[in-house]
Design an enzyme around this catalytic site. Structure first.
Site, PDB file in Angstrom:
ATOM      1  N   TYR A  53      28.729  11.293   0.244  1.00 12.36           N
ATOM      2  CA  TYR A  53      29.008  12.250   1.306  1.00 12.36           C
ATOM      3  C   TYR A  53      29.821  11.528   2.371  1.00 12.36           C
ATOM      4  CZ  TYR A  53      25.524  15.633  -0.455  1.00 12.36           C
ATOM      5  OH  TYR A  53      24.824  16.534  -1.200  1.00 12.36           O
ATOM      6  N   SER A 210      23.371  25.201  -0.548  1.00  9.86           N
ATOM      7  CA  SER A 210      24.208  26.356  -0.210  1.00  9.86           C
ATOM      8  C   SER A 210      23.369  27.624  -0.110  1.00  9.86           C
ATOM      9  CB  SER A 210      25.325  26.542  -1.242  1.00  9.86           C
ATOM     10  OG  SER A 210      26.335  27.404  -0.747  1.00  9.86           O
ATOM     11  N   PRO A 211      22.277  27.596   0.671  1.00 12.61           N
ATOM     12  CA  PRO A 211      21.394  28.762   0.748  1.00 12.61           C
ATOM     13  C   PRO A 211      22.026  29.960   1.459  1.00 12.61           C
ATOM     14  CG  PRO A 211      20.763  27.141   2.393  1.00 12.61           C
ATOM     15  CD  PRO A 211      21.805  26.493   1.532  1.00 12.61           C
ATOM     16  N   LEU A 212      23.123  29.721   2.176  1.00 13.15           N
ATOM     17  CA  LEU A 212      23.842  30.819   2.827  1.00 13.15           C
ATOM     18  C   LEU A 212      25.152  31.127   2.111  1.00 13.15           C
ATOM     19  CD1 LEU A 212      23.207  29.914   6.575  1.00 13.15           C
ATOM     20  CD2 LEU A 212      21.911  31.474   5.102  1.00 13.15           C
ATOM     21  N   ALA A 213      25.265  30.656   0.872  1.00 10.78           N
ATOM     22  CA  ALA A 213      26.429  30.941   0.019  1.00 10.78           C
ATOM     23  C   ALA A 213      27.735  30.570   0.710  1.00 10.78           C
ATOM     24  CB  ALA A 213      26.428  32.408  -0.406  1.00 10.78           C
ATOM     25  N   GLY A 214      27.779  29.343   1.224  1.00  6.27           N
ATOM     26  CA  GLY A 214      29.002  28.858   1.844  1.00  6.27           C
ATOM     27  C   GLY A 214      29.397  29.593   3.108  1.00  6.27           C
ATOM     28  N   LEU A 216      28.768  32.890   3.568  1.00  2.00           N
ATOM     29  CA  LEU A 216      28.837  34.325   3.297  1.00  2.00           C
ATOM     30  C   LEU A 216      27.681  35.082   3.939  1.00  2.00           C
ATOM     31  CD1 LEU A 216      30.200  36.650   1.618  1.00  2.00           C
ATOM     32  CD2 LEU A 216      28.544  36.094  -0.181  1.00  2.00           C
ATOM     33  N   LEU A 217      26.473  34.487   3.904  1.00  2.00           N
ATOM     34  CA  LEU A 217      25.272  35.158   4.402  1.00  2.00           C
ATOM     35  C   LEU A 217      24.932  34.779   5.839  1.00  2.00           C
ATOM     36  CD1 LEU A 217      23.148  34.558   1.176  1.00  2.00           C
ATOM     37  CD2 LEU A 217      24.225  36.712   1.869  1.00  2.00           C
ATOM     38  N   GLY A 219      26.159  35.795   8.643  1.00  2.00           N
ATOM     39  CA  GLY A 219      26.282  36.807   9.683  1.00  2.00           C
ATOM     40  C   GLY A 219      27.292  36.362  10.720  1.00  2.00           C
TER      41      GLY A 219
END
Length: 318
Positions: A53, A210-214, A216-217, A219
């Site tokens: 990383y 990626s629990p927020l889909a990059g 996307l989720l 908001g």
């Protein structure tokens, strides 16, 4: 903060895992240290990194920044469950990537040096190595454990059958996998077909990345990631699902990102989603997520908005 055990181990971790991929890339050293301090203030003890990383000019930045933070003392290392990874190529010369015994031992020593610590609590295989015999892998892990350099083993990006093979071989060496990091979110539910059921059966805790889909989720989350072409295209593709999620979030008086993370935490076998903020304030925005318990109706509405693949073999057979 709420805590749980990681897979079939006695190791206690927070229900949110701090991901540090942004350290050195989108957050400088001072900002990264502020995020780490905020994590401990919130009760987050589970910190994840990897030996690759970083950036082109500083490829190991994340581990180095965490090591500098540990060096400040104040119980920082003692209060942290530290997870890092091995697999990525770190040098073009042979045996500096993959899961050969030589690279596993070499990479571990290099990570310990950068992290300024004497041990890695959860040493994770960043990807399956189809060329590496499992006996060779576990013998290398066994040597590192005997030397006091690692305590537990984890995996990332494994298929269900990889988990089964790894766990079966591990038992021959008095080892076991306790965690699997997989991409998993409302918008990416592929692991529900085989990986998640396998992990549950084998005592392996799922740690979603990626629990927020990059973004996307997210908001009204970070605008940088949500304005890239791929995310904009995904937003258009999932417009109806996103609008329904936003309506439900408004009814529950929570942010869409918090709702998406709470849904993950409600899934059996999920231990802790990995959140990767760039600032301490972004991290603090997730403070109440582990206490957000979704009722059956809310979960059913989200399941209807974001349809999963079903469980094998019923998903595609009788």
């Amino acid at each position: 903060m709420r805590y749980t055990t990681l897979g079939a181990s006695r190791l206690e971790v927070s229900r949110l895992c701090l991901g540090t991929m942004n350290f050195g890339r989108h957050a400088d050293t001072d900002a990264s240290h502020s995020v780490l301090d905020a994590a401990h203030e919130m009760g987050i003890n589970y910190i994840d990194t990897a030996n690759r990383y970083g950036t082109a000019d500083r490829p190991h930045a994340s581990e180095e920044i965490i090591g500098e933070w540990f060096a400040k003392g104040g119980g920082r290392r003692e209060r942290t469950v530290l997870a890092t990874k091995v697999f990525e190529q770190t040098d073009p010369w042979p045996n500096n990537g993959g899961l050969s015994a030589l690279n596993i031992r070499r990479a571990c020593d290099a990570s310990l040096k950068r992290l300024k610590t004497d041990r890695i609590d959860v040493y994770q295989m960043h990807h399956v190595d189809r060329l590496a015999p499992w006996d060779e892998i576990w013998e290398a892990f066994e040597t590192l454990r005997a030397q006091g350099k690692i305590l537990y083993a984890g995996s990332s990006n494994f298929a269900g059958w990889h988990l089964a093979l790894a766990q079966a071989s591990a038992q021959d060496h008095r080892w076991r996998l306790i965690s699997e990091q997989s991409v998993y979110s409302l918008a990416r539910r592929d692991i529900e077909r085989e990986v998640l059921p396998a992990a549950r059966a084998l005592g392996i805790g799922i740690v979603p990345w990626s629990p927020l889909a990059g973004g996307l989720l997210a908001g009204r989350g970070d605008g940088v990631r949500r304005t890239d072409a791929a995310t904009l295209a995904a937003s258009e593709k999932h417009r109806a699902s996103l609008e329904g999620t936003q309506r439900l979030a408004a009814e529950l008086e929570v942010e869409p990102a918090a709702l998406a993370l709470a849904w993950l935490l409600a899934q059996e076998g999920v231990v802790a989603p990995i959140v990767g903020p760039r600032t301490a304030d972004q991290l603090r925005a997730f403070a109440g997520v582990p206490d957000l318990d979704l009722d059956d109706e809310a979960q059913a509405r989200l399941d209807a908005l974001w349809t999963g693949p079903g469980v094998a073999p019923e998903a595609y057979a009788w």
